[in-house]
Scaffold this motif. Structure first.
Motif, PDB file in Angstrom:
ATOM      1  N   PHE A  32     -10.612   8.649   0.204  1.00 24.91           N
ATOM      2  CA  PHE A  32      -9.793   7.843   1.113  1.00 24.91           C
ATOM      3  C   PHE A  32     -10.424   6.484   1.372  1.00 24.91           C
ATOM      4  N   ILE A  35      -9.691   3.981  -1.235  1.00 23.23           N
ATOM      5  CA  ILE A  35      -8.425   3.269  -1.062  1.00 23.23           C
ATOM      6  C   ILE A  35      -8.664   1.951  -0.342  1.00 23.23           C
ATOM      7  N   LEU A  39      -8.005  -1.814  -1.647  1.00 24.94           N
ATOM      8  CA  LEU A  39      -7.125  -2.743  -0.933  1.00 24.94           C
ATOM      9  C   LEU A  39      -7.883  -4.008  -0.557  1.00 24.94           C
ATOM     10  N   ASP A  51      -2.527 -13.656  -7.342  1.00 24.28           N
ATOM     11  CA  ASP A  51      -1.619 -12.773  -6.614  1.00 24.28           C
ATOM     12  C   ASP A  51      -1.110 -11.617  -7.473  1.00 24.28           C
ATOM     13  N   PHE A  52      -0.840 -11.921  -8.744  1.00 23.84           N
ATOM     14  CA  PHE A  52      -0.304 -10.873  -9.618  1.00 23.84           C
ATOM     15  C   PHE A  52      -1.322  -9.758  -9.817  1.00 23.84           C
ATOM     16  N   VAL A  55      -1.530  -7.528  -6.697  1.00 24.24           N
ATOM     17  CA  VAL A  55      -0.457  -6.540  -6.543  1.00 24.24           C
ATOM     18  C   VAL A  55      -0.588  -5.452  -7.596  1.00 24.24           C
ATOM     19  N   THR A  56      -0.984  -5.847  -8.812  1.00 23.39           N
ATOM     20  CA  THR A  56      -1.172  -4.847  -9.856  1.00 23.39           C
ATOM     21  C   THR A  56      -2.285  -3.875  -9.465  1.00 23.39           C
ATOM     22  N   VAL A  58      -3.092  -2.967  -6.462  1.00 21.29           N
ATOM     23  CA  VAL A  58      -2.546  -2.026  -5.485  1.00 21.29           C
ATOM     24  C   VAL A  58      -1.666  -0.992  -6.186  1.00 21.29           C
ATOM     25  N   LEU A  59      -0.812  -1.482  -7.084  1.00 25.11           N
ATOM     26  CA  LEU A  59       0.165  -0.594  -7.727  1.00 25.11           C
ATOM     27  C   LEU A  59      -0.522   0.426  -8.619  1.00 25.11           C
ATOM     28  N   VAL A  62      -4.340   1.987  -6.458  1.00 23.14           N
ATOM     29  CA  VAL A  62      -4.101   2.719  -5.221  1.00 23.14           C
ATOM     30  C   VAL A  62      -2.898   3.637  -5.364  1.00 23.14           C
ATOM     31  N   GLY A  63      -1.778   3.082  -5.840  1.00 21.48           N
ATOM     32  CA  GLY A  63      -0.544   3.859  -5.904  1.00 21.48           C
ATOM     33  C   GLY A  63      -0.567   4.913  -6.998  1.00 21.48           C
ATOM     34  N   VAL A  67      -4.029   8.249  -6.088  1.00 19.97           N
ATOM     35  CA  VAL A  67      -3.191   9.356  -5.618  1.00 19.97           C
ATOM     36  C   VAL A  67      -3.452  10.590  -6.463  1.00 19.97           C
ATOM     37  N   ILE A  70      -6.825  12.051  -5.420  1.00 24.09           N
ATOM     38  CA  ILE A  70      -6.750  12.793  -4.156  1.00 24.09           C
ATOM     39  C   ILE A  70      -6.026  14.113  -4.366  1.00 24.09           C
TER      40      ILE A  70
END
Lengths: 175, 365
Positions: A32, A35, A39, A51-52, A55-56, A58-59, A62-63, A67, A70
């Motif tokens: 955890f 994560i 971030l 910026d790209f 976001v990548t 995170v996607l 993390v996403g 997941v 975990i």
């Protein structure tokens, strides 16, 4: 000023959560706090004008990856019925490698002359250090100059996907 | 900033009314009499429930992982609320100006999976854990068709920025880009320019006729993303008691429900923005009947805010109504049917549609 405060907040968040990963014995807590580390790194990417990539990050990390991580920790945890914990081994060697890497990186950073970097000079002379979005440029470059590495990576991922599906399939048949 | 000023109070009030509306729709469809009778038109039922909910004790099970258990609902809501940051509301009321726009939205909303996992695991209950596992497996799977359908729109619009996508679907596009031209069905070869006509003719769903199928996939995936029936296995009451939030009570349970309704609102707003013309009016200019201009003010004026907000929110509410309609009409899917639908039908179909969108884009220029 506010930007700097936000930057250092995110940097501190990243470092603190990273040290939680190292010092906690509970694997799930480590996952955890990973994560938060990811971030925080994504936020630092934003400060670097990427910026790209942020976001990548995170996607994908993390996403997606985290997941799954975990998920697997949670399942093993519940099946064995006791909390999955880790203990520290090889403290001396690990500490030594960490220290050496740190010294190496610090040395490199202190030696490097960032002010004379080509793109930094260009940005400073044109006055906009934080550029516009990188999306357009990235898209065009990926589809033209770097199309071969891009496609090779895509094929590699596809192979991995098929491989994973194949392995999962065989185990089901044996049962 | 506008996200906090507008969307946060909006989500809160909307949820109260959505719960009421859901009950009414359910009562109409399944002929339930409860929500129709209490107080005037059953209005008192929702208020009574709300008061009851806020008064309840905040129970943390003894064997639960206390810290994580308390944190989980907040993570879920924060992740979904962050998604609202990029949404435009009217022509003059933009969300975040970040170029990554809808890409950021998809990434940040996918974080709610982590909150759900934490909620399920920390409850230390098998029903919660099963609920969380099902929920996460479902959300991760359906993120793929959802992402691919959004990609179709991005390919046609050539932008991640939801405000730019909104402008492209109406008569005000030339105010943003003087060169802009819309053609009927997006086909330049047809030679029918619709830039000045606007209305539903410039909506993405008409601009690219195949978007009807894309929208259908988007809608199905969005139902699954918000764990709504017929994809409500994660909280299937008859099997799992209450899903990943079985152990929650009182205010924290309310936050989880709030997140579910916020997610419904988010995907409905996103669907309206991406496919149904965003804040643009559905009425086209016909000759001297300037219906489009009459029903949408010039960007920047207050009348444009009123009309824009009205159209976007009505479209979103219509989609929410359809979501409720579907919920009370169709039975729940089985787990394997759910996965089969996603991986064997929706994903191949949306991959094909991405390809066709690319081809269509070539015809548009």
């Amino acid at each position: 000023m506010i930007q700097q405060i936000i930057f250092y907040t995110f940097a501190a968040l990243t470092v603190i959560s990273a040290s939680v990963i190292i010092f906690t014995h509970n694997v799930l807590y480590a996952a955890f706090s990973l994560i938060i580390t990811f971030l925080g790194v994504a936020a630092l990417y934003v400060f670097a004008g990427a910026d790209f990539i942020a976001v990548t990050q995170v996607l994908v990390y993390v996403g997606g990856i985290l997941v799954l991580m975990i998920f697997s920790v949670m399942l093993t945890n519940k099946i064995s019925g006791q909390a999955v914990t880790t203990h520290s081994h090889n403290r001396f060697l690990g500490g030594l490698i960490g220290l050496v890497l740190f010294v190496l990186l610090m040395f490199g950073i202190l030696q490097a002359n960032y002010a004379s970097l080509f793109w930094l000079e260009k940005a400073q002379s044109s006055g906009n250090i934080i550029q516009d979005s990188t999306i357009q440029l990235l898209g065009v470059k990926l589809m033209s100059d770097y199309v071969l590495p891009f496609e090779v990576a895509a094929v590699l991922l596809l192979v991995a996907l098929i491989g994973a599906a194949y392995i999962a399939q065989r185990q089901m048949d044996e049962k | 900033m506008t996200t906090f000023l507008f969307f946060l109070p909006f989500i809160l009030t909307y949820t109260v009314f959505a719960v009421y509306a859901e009950r009414k729709i359910a009562a109409f469809i399944q002929d339930r009499m409860g929500p129709m009778q209490v107080g005037y038109y059953g209005l008192a039922q929702t208020i009574a429930d709300l008061l009851k909910l806020l008064q309840k004790e905040d129970i943390v099970p003894q064997a639960a992982d206390r810290k994580l258990f308390l944190m989980a609902p907040i993570i879920i809501f924060t992740a979904i609320f962050a998604g609202f940051a990029t949404l435009p509301l009217t022509s003059g009321f933009t969300g975040s100006q970040a170029q990554v726009g809808v890409f950021f939205l998809l990434a940040v909303v996918s974080l709610d999976v982590i909150g759900i996992l934490i909620a399920g695991w920390s409850s230390n209950s098998k029903y919660s854990l099963f609920g969380a596992l099902r929920s996460v497996a479902q959300i991760i799977s359906y993120e793929i068709p959802l992402g691919l359908t959004v990609l179709c729109v991005v390919m046609i619009s050539q932008s991640f920025d939801l405000q730019e996508i909104s402008y492209q679907q109406g008569i005000w596009w030339p105010t943003l880009d003087a060169q802009a031209q819309n053609y009927l069905f997006g086909l330049k070869a047809l030679g029918i320019e619709t830039t000045g006509i606007g209305g539903f003719l410039t909506w993405n769903i008409v601009r690219m006729p195949l978007f009807f199928l894309v929208f259908l996939i988007f809608f199905i995936a969005s139902l699954a993303e918000s764990n709504r029936a017929p994809f409500d296995l994660p909280e299937a009451e008859s099997e799992l008691i209450g899903g990943f939030h079985t152990e929650y009570s009182g205010f924290r349970w309310a936050i989880i429900m709030l997140s579910e309704y916020a997610m419904m609102l988010l995907v409905s707003l996103l669907g309206a923005i991406l496919f149904l013309g965003s804040w643009n009016t559905p009425f086209p200019n016909i000759g001297s009947m300037k219906l489009a201009e009459w029903t949408s003010g010039t960007p920047g004026t207050w009348i444009a805010h009123v009309w824009g907000g009205f159209w976007l929110i009505s479209k979103a509410f219509f989609l929410i109504f359809v979501q409720m309609w579907v919920r009370w009409t169709y039975p729940r899917l089985r787990v394997d049917q759910l996965m089969t639908l996603c991986w064997k039908y929706l994903i191949p179909a949306s991959l094909l549609l991405v390809l066709l969108s690319g081809v269509w884009r070539l015809l548009m220029i």
